[in-house]
Design an enzyme around this catalytic site. Sequence first.
Site: not given
Length: 295
Positions: A75, A220-222, A225
């Site tokens: 990252y 990417f738990p949400l 979009g």
Amino acid sequence: MLNEKSAKLQGQGLAKKAGEFMLGNDLKVTRLGFGAMRITGRGIWGEPADRAEAVRVLRRAVELGINFIDTADAYGPGVSEEIIAEALHPYPADLVIATKGGFERPGPDKWVENGRPEHLRAACEHSLRRLRLERIDLYQLHRIDPKVAAEDQLGTLKDLQAQGKIKHIGLSEVSVRQIEHARTMVPIVSVQNRYSVTDRGSEEVLDYCEKEKIAFIPWFPLAAGKLSGADSPVNHLAARLKATPYQVALSWLLARSPVMLPIPGTSSVAHLEENVAAADLKIDENKMQEIGLTA
């Protein structure tokens, strides 16, 4: 109107309402953690647009009760780990920092698997220096590189563990078969696969982790979009509960399994506080059945 001190204290320790999980049978972490990928630049490359805000986000996360932060050497590369140390070192005694190795980053949005033992050893050493740690509590193999024997990759992590440089070992983006194979070589305490209310492709892996009491860390738990459309069942329930779709999605993850450790990330304090408020949102099985999102 709240004064500045009261505003700062509001929500302090709130993340603990999500419950706790014993990682590796000896590290107690909040089930709602923080993913530090988004405190870097566009394409997960270079400096963030506002480094000072990234520092504030990390410090506020700890104030809100989060004691589990997930990052990776890739990252930035390196930037996320450096900012974590800048913001939080010397670390609170109960803070658990998980990082990962196994990727090279030739440019923005470019990810190249590298599981060669020499790369993993160097990656771990660099992470230790950037994080200002003598030992990493949870070191995860970012991917099992298909070009390198799994035995060599996991054997390297086992050696680093024996040397006292890492405490526990985790995996990322793996199948049940790969987890079982890895466990013949080293104890595995966590698995980090992509998973959310709208992306449940790792259901079998989650069920295996629950059975074996291995932490499941959904990245990417949400499903950014995909949750806020007018016809989304998540959106409908959020409106009824006077919550945001993202809070409902996080609450659903926490309810889905006791081994689930969501790590929503952000570069904004306001967004962080919105996410952590999901710890106080309880969605029962009846509400889940109404929208077809039962466990």
